[in-house]
Scaffold this motif. Sequence first.
Motif, PDB file in Angstrom:
ATOM      1  N   TYR A 139     -25.557  52.956  19.907  1.00  0.00           N
ATOM      2  CA  TYR A 139     -25.793  52.015  21.005  1.00  0.00           C
ATOM      3  C   TYR A 139     -27.169  52.315  21.606  1.00  0.00           C
ATOM      4  CZ  TYR A 139     -20.685  51.315  21.024  1.00  0.00           C
ATOM      5  OH  TYR A 139     -19.380  51.054  20.686  1.00  0.00           O
ATOM      6  N   GLY A 140     -27.844  51.279  22.106  1.00  0.00           N
ATOM      7  CA  GLY A 140     -29.044  51.438  22.923  1.00  0.00           C
ATOM      8  C   GLY A 140     -30.248  52.005  22.220  1.00  0.00           C
TER       9      GLY A 140
ATOM     10  N   THR B 223     -27.307  56.175  22.630  1.00  0.00           N
ATOM     11  CA  THR B 223     -26.008  56.839  22.729  1.00  0.00           C
ATOM     12  C   THR B 223     -25.293  56.630  21.405  1.00  0.00           C
ATOM     13  OG1 THR B 223     -25.868  56.441  25.108  1.00  0.00           O
ATOM     14  CG2 THR B 223     -23.812  56.929  23.975  1.00  0.00           C
TER      15      THR B 223
ATOM     16  N   ARG C 171     -25.030  60.991  24.624  1.00  0.00           N
ATOM     17  CA  ARG C 171     -26.306  60.366  24.968  1.00  0.00           C
ATOM     18  C   ARG C 171     -27.428  61.353  24.654  1.00  0.00           C
ATOM     19  NH1 ARG C 171     -27.464  56.112  27.982  1.00  0.00           N
ATOM     20  NH2 ARG C 171     -25.460  56.130  29.088  1.00  0.00           N
TER      21      ARG C 171
ATOM     22  N   THR D 277     -21.530  57.969  29.120  1.00  0.00           N
ATOM     23  CA  THR D 277     -20.690  58.619  28.113  1.00  0.00           C
ATOM     24  C   THR D 277     -19.381  59.138  28.698  1.00  0.00           C
ATOM     25  OG1 THR D 277     -21.858  60.697  28.477  1.00  0.00           O
ATOM     26  CG2 THR D 277     -22.676  59.265  26.712  1.00  0.00           C
TER      27      THR D 277
ATOM     28  N   GLY E  78     -22.299  50.951  33.088  1.00  0.00           N
ATOM     29  CA  GLY E  78     -23.302  51.157  32.046  1.00  0.00           C
ATOM     30  C   GLY E  78     -24.645  50.635  32.503  1.00  0.00           C
TER      31      GLY E  78
ATOM     32  N   SER F 267     -26.968  46.254  25.161  1.00  0.00           N
ATOM     33  CA  SER F 267     -27.410  47.402  24.367  1.00  0.00           C
ATOM     34  C   SER F 267     -26.457  48.593  24.411  1.00  0.00           C
ATOM     35  CB  SER F 267     -28.799  47.859  24.836  1.00  0.00           C
ATOM     36  OG  SER F 267     -28.749  48.277  26.196  1.00  0.00           O
ATOM     37  N   ASP F 268     -25.792  48.804  25.516  1.00  0.00           N
ATOM     38  CA  ASP F 268     -24.961  50.019  25.583  1.00  0.00           C
ATOM     39  C   ASP F 268     -23.616  49.766  26.261  1.00  0.00           C
ATOM     40  OD1 ASP F 268     -25.804  49.718  28.181  1.00  0.00           O
ATOM     41  OD2 ASP F 268     -26.535  51.765  28.424  1.00  0.00           O
TER      42      ASP F 268
ATOM     43  N   LEU G 288     -20.532  50.578  25.743  1.00  0.00           N
ATOM     44  CA  LEU G 288     -19.813  51.519  24.890  1.00  0.00           C
ATOM     45  C   LEU G 288     -18.344  51.107  24.736  1.00  0.00           C
ATOM     46  CD1 LEU G 288     -21.212  54.879  26.361  1.00  0.00           C
ATOM     47  CD2 LEU G 288     -22.195  53.415  24.587  1.00  0.00           C
TER      48      LEU G 288
END
Length: 738
Positions: free
Chosen positions: A497-498, A505, A568, A614, A638, A643-644, A646
């Motif tokens: 991610y990201g 992450t 991360r 996280t 987040g 992008s992230d 999670l």
Amino acid sequence: MLRRLHSLPGLVSALLVALMGLTGAVLSVDPALERLGTSLPAGLSVAELAGRVARHYPGVEQIQRTPSGAIIVYYSSGDVSGAARVDPASGAGLAPYAPSAFSRWVKELHRSLFLDTAGSAATGLTALTMLLLSASGIALLLKRVGGWRRLARPLHGSRSQRWHAAVARLAAAGLLLSALTGSYMSAATFALVTDGTRDEPDFPATTSGGAPLPAARLPALLATELADLRELVFPLPGDRSAVYTLRTARGDAYVDQSSGALLAYRAHSGAREAYELVYQLHTGEGMWWLGLLLGLSALGAPWLAATGATVWWQRRRAKPRIAGNTPLRTADTVILVGSENNSTWGFARALHDALTTAGRRVHTAPMNQLSPRHGAARHLFLLTATYGDGDAPASASQFLARLAAIAPNPAASFAVLGFGDRQFPKFCQFALDVDAALAARGWRRLCAPATIDRQSTQEFARWGAAVGALLGHPLVLEHAPAHPPTTALQLRERVDYGREQQEPTVVLRFVAAPAPTPGWLNGLLARRRLPRFEAGDLAGIIAPGSPMPRFYSLASGSNDGVLEICVRKQPAGLCSSYLHGLRPGDRVEAFIQPNPRFRPTSGKAPVILIGAGTGIGPLAGFIRNNSGKHPMYLYWGGRDPDSDFLYEPELRDYLADRRLTQLHTAFSRIKDGVRVQNRLSEDADNMRRLIEDGGQVLLCGSRAMADSVRQAIDQILAPLNLTVQALRDDGRYREDVF
């Protein structure tokens, strides 16, 4: 002092205590076995039983009723004597009676070690030792967990410490009862206390001398219920001056064989009744269920002896060994250490070495050795753990009293560093008390008191850097507490991610690594299974080139078949960079650190999960394992949903199958962005309703986020006259912060 009172007698008597426990456990089964198949007809008198037995055994000499209710008849037929267990309803024999040779052997070993008087004395001293160990062990256990109310909560410490305390929690009460009653019985054996067994009725000087009546017609025996019978001894045939000897639960008597009258009677004294109660409580005879419970407790004795010796040895190995400890009279820097199990000394040693490298003359000692000479140093560092419910650890128990008698040094400064577990309500309380006491006495702070959660090597290193800046020279503090053996893991899958935001992450899923080299023997010996763990536990991973492990919260349990962590990438982060560089098939070495305090409680009460970044890892694991579909609410923050976000696919699936009741997200790097504490405040009414319904809060994320969330929840709960601290004290607010 209490720990010494517990450990030293335990080490000296460990083998005897283990032997007494094992033999006691074996003997505890006898009352239950004897109770099987035993029944007493209601309302049956001793006379009726004696008449029925006499029809089947004309040569009956004695009838006994055991505490478990079995009827044993001793008889003679010509020159042959025998014993049989009989049915009280008919008087007919059920089976020949012969006490087990094995039981007799075990009983002699348990009572006297086959050494008569010397052996009886040894077992008596062992019982006294067990009494001391049980009482001091219960006191230590209560002190460790913080009182009776917290006795059932998860334990902490090394594996040996946890197992020792866990078994003690189950067995200590039974061992205490066995030791107390065993000590009393030993004292009675050596006439240190009276057991009342010698208080018998006076033998009658005369009898009626008439023709004997059948036992079934004797008034005294008709008036005695079988349930009260202990023993009935028949008179010698043909001797009209002989009498029946009747022993009952209330007293002993002699009965005329012709008239059936009581010729003499003496009720049991208080001492006799007390001894018989103690005997029953010790052996379980007459209370077979108690015997089994005591037997299970006795099985804990050898385990406690073994784990106790292991804990003692581990503590001994961890005793401080400070190389190059400067004499106090020439030291310009003093480190005082407060520790219960010596684990804090490793951190003190690292600080000692770093200060010495920086050119300081350092003296390190226990906090209990505080004296006016320590105050002459320029800098005073106090590193201390907290024991139990905010109490001082063993090596600091006298510190505050000594401090009150020492005048402060205006030229000196001090710094306090506390070690503890944030899940405890009074996290690092003793360290804070020490800091406050020094300040109140007029000592000058070098810096505000700092705390270390669960011996975090990262927090220790950050504290060292901050203190070094204040002292004017760098302090590089590296200390890795001893950790369990590692398990080889192989990366099976990674989800990124990201990456495009340069703040990546990754979710990493590991399986047990196969044998490193081919061959059937290597394959047989190599461990192919994951270690045992649950979501919320910690995985310790040591990156190549680093002496210290980095801990990551687990997003899975071993039953899921994978070990899953969410990482991360940190700027200049050695371990996070190492993990981000892994590719499927690569191997790592890891060990598990249990974190039993960070788990949802069982039951149907709602669970409120709060996290950011996280910190979603273990929360996602809790949701995944919510097979009962109990109410579970997630508030997660987040940066950017594009992008992230999670675990987005998994969370959507959990919402669909009702493992997750509600999902509230907060993204900070978008237009009109918000943080997770804002989402909580927006949903305040629902939060209050969930808390009123018994809801539990589990929070995972950064320390800054956790502080903001606590403030928000305090405001939310104010109308209910509740606080986060009140929830924490009740076990309903738990954190895993980093």
